[in-house]
Design a protein around this motif. Structure first.
Motif, short mmCIF file in Angstrom:
data_model
loop_
_atom_site.label_atom_id
_atom_site.label_comp_id
_atom_site.label_asym_id
_atom_site.label_seq_id
_atom_site.Cartn_x
_atom_site.Cartn_y
_atom_site.Cartn_z
N PHE A 156 5.14 -1.00 -3.02
CA PHE A 156 6.52 -1.06 -3.46
C PHE A 156 6.82 -2.54 -3.72
N LYS A 157 7.79 -2.82 -4.55
CA LYS A 157 8.10 -4.21 -4.93
C LYS A 157 8.42 -5.09 -3.72
N GLU A 158 9.07 -4.51 -2.70
CA GLU A 158 9.50 -5.31 -1.54
C GLU A 158 8.44 -5.40 -0.44
N THR A 159 7.21 -5.05 -0.74
CA THR A 159 6.14 -5.08 0.27
C THR A 159 5.79 -6.51 0.67
N THR A 160 5.55 -6.69 1.95
CA THR A 160 5.11 -7.99 2.47
C THR A 160 3.73 -8.29 1.90
N SER A 161 3.55 -9.50 1.42
CA SER A 161 2.25 -9.86 0.86
C SER A 161 1.31 -10.34 1.96
N LYS A 162 0.06 -10.54 1.62
CA LYS A 162 -0.97 -11.04 2.53
C LYS A 162 -1.25 -10.09 3.70
N LEU A 163 -1.28 -8.79 3.42
CA LEU A 163 -1.62 -7.82 4.45
C LEU A 163 -3.08 -7.43 4.33
N SER A 164 -3.68 -7.00 5.43
CA SER A 164 -5.04 -6.48 5.37
C SER A 164 -5.00 -5.14 4.64
N LYS A 165 -6.15 -4.63 4.25
CA LYS A 165 -6.20 -3.36 3.54
C LYS A 165 -5.58 -2.24 4.38
N GLU A 166 -5.91 -2.21 5.67
CA GLU A 166 -5.38 -1.17 6.56
C GLU A 166 -3.87 -1.30 6.73
N GLU A 167 -3.38 -2.53 6.88
CA GLU A 167 -1.93 -2.76 7.01
C GLU A 167 -1.22 -2.38 5.71
N ASN A 168 -1.83 -2.73 4.58
CA ASN A 168 -1.28 -2.40 3.26
C ASN A 168 -1.17 -0.88 3.10
N LYS A 169 -2.21 -0.17 3.52
CA LYS A 169 -2.23 1.29 3.44
C LYS A 169 -1.11 1.89 4.30
N LYS A 170 -1.00 1.42 5.55
CA LYS A 170 0.02 1.95 6.46
C LYS A 170 1.43 1.67 5.94
N GLN A 171 1.64 0.47 5.40
CA GLN A 171 2.96 0.12 4.90
C GLN A 171 3.31 0.97 3.68
N PHE A 172 2.36 1.16 2.77
CA PHE A 172 2.62 2.00 1.60
C PHE A 172 2.97 3.42 2.02
N GLN A 173 2.17 4.00 2.91
CA GLN A 173 2.43 5.38 3.35
C GLN A 173 3.78 5.49 4.06
N SER A 174 4.11 4.51 4.87
CA SER A 174 5.38 4.51 5.58
C SER A 174 6.56 4.42 4.60
N GLN A 175 6.46 3.52 3.62
CA GLN A 175 7.53 3.37 2.64
C GLN A 175 7.67 4.63 1.78
N LEU A 176 6.56 5.23 1.41
CA LEU A 176 6.58 6.45 0.60
C LEU A 176 7.21 7.59 1.40
N ASN A 177 6.81 7.75 2.65
CA ASN A 177 7.39 8.79 3.50
C ASN A 177 8.89 8.58 3.71
N GLN A 178 9.29 7.34 3.91
CA GLN A 178 10.72 7.04 4.11
C GLN A 178 11.51 7.35 2.84
N PHE A 179 10.95 7.03 1.68
CA PHE A 179 11.61 7.31 0.41
C PHE A 179 11.83 8.81 0.25
N VAL A 180 10.80 9.60 0.54
CA VAL A 180 10.91 11.06 0.43
C VAL A 180 11.95 11.59 1.41
N LYS A 181 11.89 11.11 2.63
CA LYS A 181 12.83 11.55 3.66
C LYS A 181 14.28 11.25 3.27
N ASN A 182 14.51 10.08 2.70
CA ASN A 182 15.87 9.68 2.31
C ASN A 182 16.39 10.41 1.08
#
Length: 164
Positions: free
Chosen positions: A58-84
């Motif tokens: 997502f545009k507001e994602t924190t940069s400089k994350l590891s691949k695993e952190e990037n994956k978790k953040q994307f999934q979390s943001q996507l789930n939150q978007f759907v929930k909202n």
């Protein structure tokens, strides 16, 4: 002695030929000659999301994350978007009494757009609502493989636990 003689006969018929190998990758076959492999990523080639170097963001994602952190953040943001954005009234109107699952198979293109390929749920109303929500997703930053933006396929499960 008969067995050894047969082996000698077979060995004399076989000629050495430098082997060419075919490697099957996502959507294409590559011929390998010796140790050299030539492969080029097509910008329109579709990859499973789990093999890319960097997940979509997502545009507001924190940069400089590891691949695993990037994956978790994307999934979390996507789930939150759907929930909202998922209308609870659709679920309420069906008067559901058991847990419901919706699966949305979609593509995130190399330009960050969303293309919904298929939606599966027991109730068509839930499929339509899931599609409506995903069409509202903002343009994403695309996934990256070998430093290039690539298209990825993603399957999103949406699960409703029905509470009385």
């Amino acid at each position: 002695m008969g067995f050894i003689e047969s082996t000698k006969r077979i060995d004399s018929v076989i000629k050495y030929q430098k082997p060419k190998k075919e490697i099957i990758t996502i959507g294409k076959v590559i011929t390998v000659d010796g140790d050299m492999i030539l492969e080029e990523h097509s910008p329109t080639e579709l990859y499973p999301v789990y093999i890319v170097d960097e997940y979509p963001e997502f545009k507001e994602t924190t940069s400089k994350l590891s691949k695993e952190e990037n994956k978790k953040q994307f999934q979390s943001q996507l789930n939150q978007f759907v929930k909202n954005n998922f209308k609870k009234t659709v679920v309420d109107s069906l008067e559901l009494i058991v847990k419901q699952k919706i699966y949305v198979d979609f593509e995130i293109t190399n330009t960050g757009n969303i293309i919904i390929k298929r939606t599966r749920a027991y109730y068509p109303e839930l499929e339509k609502e899931a599609e409506r929500v995903l069409k509202k997703l903002p343009k994403l930053m695309p996934a990256r493989k070998d430093g290039k933006a690539v298209s990825v396929s993603y399957i999103l499960p949406i699960i409703f636990n029905i509470e009385e």
